[in-house]
Enzyme design. Structure first.
Site: not given
Ligand SMILES: C[S@@+](CC[C@H](N)C(=O)[O-])C[C@H]1O[C@@H](n2cnc3c(N)ncnc32)[C@H](O)[C@@H]1O
Ligand SMILES: *[C@@H]1O[C@H](CO)[C@@H](O)[C@H](O)[C@H]1NC(C)=O
Ligand SMILES: *[C@@H]1O[C@H](CO)[C@@H](O)[C@H](O)[C@H]1NC(C)=O
Ligand SMILES: *[C@@H]1O[C@H](CO)[C@@H](O)[C@H](O)[C@H]1NC(C)=O
Ligand SMILES: *[C@@H]1O[C@H](CO)[C@@H](O)[C@H](O)[C@H]1NC(C)=O
Ligand SMILES: *[C@@H]1O[C@H](CO)[C@@H](O)[C@H](O)[C@H]1NC(C)=O
Ligand SMILES: *[C@@H]1O[C@H](CO)[C@@H](O)[C@H](O)[C@H]1NC(C)=O
Length: 696
Positions: A136, A145
């Protein structure tokens, strides 16, 4: 008698302490965790996928809180790797996983790695590849993102060829809409000043208004058109075109004011289970978490160019339009332009677009200036109640100065406010020599035109000069000459640090006559108690759990970060268009007065006040809400207004309230009964410090 003692802090800073916010602050995760539609969508998808996959290895890409990793484990994954690029969040996810160990069998392995997915080592040997990738990582724009880039990389390197991705795909939609209330971007004339010229500052290309959780009055004039379908199982960023043209039919007559961007994702390729960000489709926190975007529109001409001023795009039901979508950075962002189909034109869907360059009107100024014009200057320019208040306040100051035998024609006024020049021009109209100081050149240019075309008599002086008055003492006024009146923004206006608290010390020292006056002269902080579980979902997990998942560490973190001891600004969520459900338990009451004509003289760096609020309704206190009001004589101007532009520019401040001496992870609201509630307010004056909340 309510027994309630709550301390809160107000910091009046005299320097802007702007620290850059990381992309994902821990704070962003509270609204996500309270986005029940989102959580349920992923829960159902994982509950259906896990049992079909024996000994399943799952990669949670962008784990945040670790919620999806935990759900995967709960529904039968054998091993889960949760990747989170932000190390502070990864640590919190680790603690969250630890707190939920009982939810899955003891031999299930969940590891949290503080790593960006593209940096994760390529695993060797097919047995180590993952069966399922769940993610997500979607923004307000579906690919905002960079989900496609990260997922396609992980798919190629880390997923089994037969592997399964949740969600399977999604689509970014665009809908042509008419807005019920366009006044924040199309200011109407005020007392003989033609403010519609300010719409020349409208950025129809790059700037998008972010909304959500608001009852905004949108009328859809077209279908909701899928302008980018993303198949996460197969696509790569290189599959996204640079631009595409579409033919789209108006379904209703009206004026196309904007394009609304929202998106859907689907769990499975059959698109049976869908999660949507369309306005009004989710709960309050969910609607805040993603929101949706409005890109203003005007009629595009030949070669998709715009003119020097925006032209209205009026359509009749049934009429055909052409829409071009530019996909910026492989779809991370998008821009839409619309025009009428030329008479008798035959349409070819993949027409190469001639010159899709941006119009000079929008490219000319600095990007920050454009953003500020669209986010603050235009919404404020349409605020007639605000202009009326300032005009009255200027006249009131003149009356006071005339008691000192100062004649009108000998007065000088410096307008440092962001009121589209109206206080200064109104003063010039009266005969006062006025200097209006907007921050940016291109705004100054438009204001000069407005002054020239207005009712101001020729021999009255109204000058407009762009800049920060603190840096221009030498240029502003002839030697030994000082201003008699200085016009300021109300405290709290989030504009480039030109709040009275930032400006007054240097203005008073360098620019204002000893008996000069500050307009407005008086401000006060109004405070009230509020019941609103939805508001508390913005920065905590009410009750500490989402279903069976224990999220108390997130409340302990909120406490650690100071949400229980500081006021945090929120602009839109308490305005008149917000869909937030709330109940005032006490009426907003002025509790801290500031005489702007003397501040900060004679005030200690720190003050403490005990105060009492009369609780009028029984209920649960979730938050203290504060906002500034300004006064001139009997007149008052504050955040409460039906004008949409006020919601966008005048913040409310919120501090969470929780019962002391209970489980710190639960953050229980405080029950209250009718009577007096006691609060403790502490106010600090001084320069901004890191980590300190500022009310400026
Ligand atoms: C929209 S949040 C969703 C968090 C969690 N999956 C949830 O559903 O509650 C996205 C998170 O992914 C992390 N993130 C985004 N792209 C990423 C990547 N390529 N590798 C690791 N972390 C990533 C961001 O720092 C953020 O904390
Ligand atoms: C999570 O905790 C484990 C031990 O409990 C530790 O080995 C690991 O490094 C931690 N990971 C992160 C990202 O903090
Ligand atoms: C205001 O200015 C605009 C140009 O910016 C012009 O089209 C319009 O006619 C003017 N309105 C009035 C009432 O003068
Ligand atoms: C629009 O797309 C066409 C075809 O892909 C491409 O040749 C052209 O350069 C694009 N124009 C812009 C402005 O991106
Ligand atoms: C203003 O002028 C009047 C007479 O013209 C005089 O009586 C009064 O004292 C003056 N006030 C001040 C503040 O100088
Ligand atoms: C303005 O002030 C100057 C002195 O600074 C004085 O000579 C002049 O008469 C005043 N003019 C008016 C109209 O009061
Ligand atoms: C401007 O001219 C008008 C009449 O032409 C006069 O009454 C007024 O005093 C003048 N104002 C200034 C600031 O000179």
């Amino acid at each position: 008698m309510a027994l309630l003692v709550i301390g809160f802090t107000l910091l009046l800073v005299n320097a802007a302490g702007a620290g850059k916010k990381p992309l994902f602050d821990y704070a962003d995760h509270y609204v996500m965790l309270n986005d029940f539609g989102r959580n349920n969508f992923y829960r159902a998808a994982l509950a259906s996928a896990m049992p079909r996959c024996s000994g399943c290895r799952v990669l949670d890409l962008g784990a945040g809180s670790g919620l999806l990793a935990m759900l995967a484990a709960e529904y039968g994954a054998q091993q889960v790797v949760a990747l989170e690029a932000n190390p502070a969040l990864a640590e919190l996810a680790n603690k969250t996983v630890e707190a939920n160990r009982g939810l899955w069998p003891p031999d299930t392995e969940i590891s949290v790695l503080a790593q960006l997915s593209s940096h994760l080592e390529k695993t060797t040997g097919a047995s180590e590849l993952f069966d399922v990738l769940v993610t997500e990582t979607f923004g307000t724009m579906l690919l905002g993102e960079s989900a496609l880039s990260f997922v396609s990389d992980a798919r190629k390197r880390l997923l089994k060829p037969s592997g399964h991705i949740i969600p399977a795909g999604g689509c970014q939609y665009a809908t042509l809409v008419q807005l019920q209330d366009l006044s924040p971007w199309h200011p109407r004339p005020w007392r003989g000043f033609n403010l519609s010229r300010l719409t020349d500052l409208q950025d129809t290309i790059y700037w998008k208004a972010m909304f959500g959780a608001s009852d905004f009055g949108l009328e859809r004039l077209s279908e909701r058109r899928c302008v980018l379908e993303v198949d996460l199982q197969h696509m790569s960023p290189d599959d996204i075109p640079k631009n595409r043209t579409y033919r789209i039919q108006a379904q209703k007559s009206g004026v196309i004011h904007a394009v609304l961007f929202d998106w859907d994702i689907w769990a499975d390729p059959q698109k049976k289970e869908v999660l949507s960000t369309a306005p009004g489709s989710r709960n309050f926190a969910g609607d805040v978490a993603w929101g949706w975007l409005l890109q203003l529109q005007e009629a595009a001409g030949e070669n998709w160019q715009f003119g020097d001023s925006p032209q209205q795009l009026r359509v009749e039901a049934g009429q055909w339009l052409e829409m071009v979508v530019e996909y910026i950075a492989h779809g991370v962002s998008m821009n839409v332009r619309v025009r009428h189909s030329p008479q008798g034109a035959t349409f070819t869907s993949q027409d190469a677009l001639p010159t899709l360059s941006s119009p000079s009107r929008i490219l000319r100024p600095d990007r920050f200036a454009v953003k500020e014009a669209n986010e603050f200057v235009l919404p404020i320019a349409g605020d007639h109640e605000r202009h009326d208040f300032y005009a009255f306040a200027v006249e009131e100051a003149v009356r006071q100065l005339q008691q000192d035998n100062l004649t009108l024609l000998n007065l000088t006024l410096l307008d440092c406010s962001s009121n589209a020049g109206m206080p200064g021009f109104w003063a010039a109209n009266l005969g006062i020599k006025s200097l209006v100081m907007p921050r940016w050149d291109h705004i100054a240019g438009v204001l000069r035109q407005i002054a020239e075309e207005s009712v101001i008599p020729r021999n009255h002086t109204a000058e407009v000069l762009a800049g920060d008055p603190r840096e221009m003492f030498d240029i502003l006024l002839p030697e030994n000459k000082r201003a008699n009146i200085v016009v300021m923004d109300p405290p709290g206006t989030p504009l480039h640090g030109l709040s009275p608290f930032a400006l007054l010390p240097s203005i008073r020292k360098e620019l204002l006559e000893a008996n000069g006056l500050v307009v407005p002269g008086h401000a006060c902080l109004e405070v009230a108690l509020m019941e609103s579980e939805e508001l508390s979902q913005m920065f905590s997990i009410p009750g500490g759990h989402w279903h069976e998942v224990d999220l108390r560490v997130w409340n302990e973190e909120a406490r650690k970060q100071g949400v229980l001891s500081q006021l945090v600004p929120y602009t839109k969520w308490l305005g008149s268009r917000s869909s937030l459900r709330f109940r005032w338990l006490s009426a907003p009451k002025c509790v801290y007065h500031v005489d702007l004509n003397t501040w900060p003289h004679g005030l200690p760096a720190k003050e403490n006040f005990g105060l009492e609020l009369r609780v009028e309704e029984e209920g649960l206190v979730h938050a203290i809400v504060a906002r500034w009001a300004v006064f001139s004589g009997p007149r008052r101007l504050s955040a409460d207004s039906r004008y949409l532009g006020r919601d966008l520019t005048w913040p409310h401040y919120v501090q969470v309230v929780a019962q002391p001496d209970t489980d710190p992870g639960l953050l229980e609201p405080v029950p209250t009964s009718k009577g007096l509630a006691k609060l403790q307010l502490s106010v600090r004056h001084g320069p901004a410090k890191d980590k300190c909340l500022q009310i400026t």
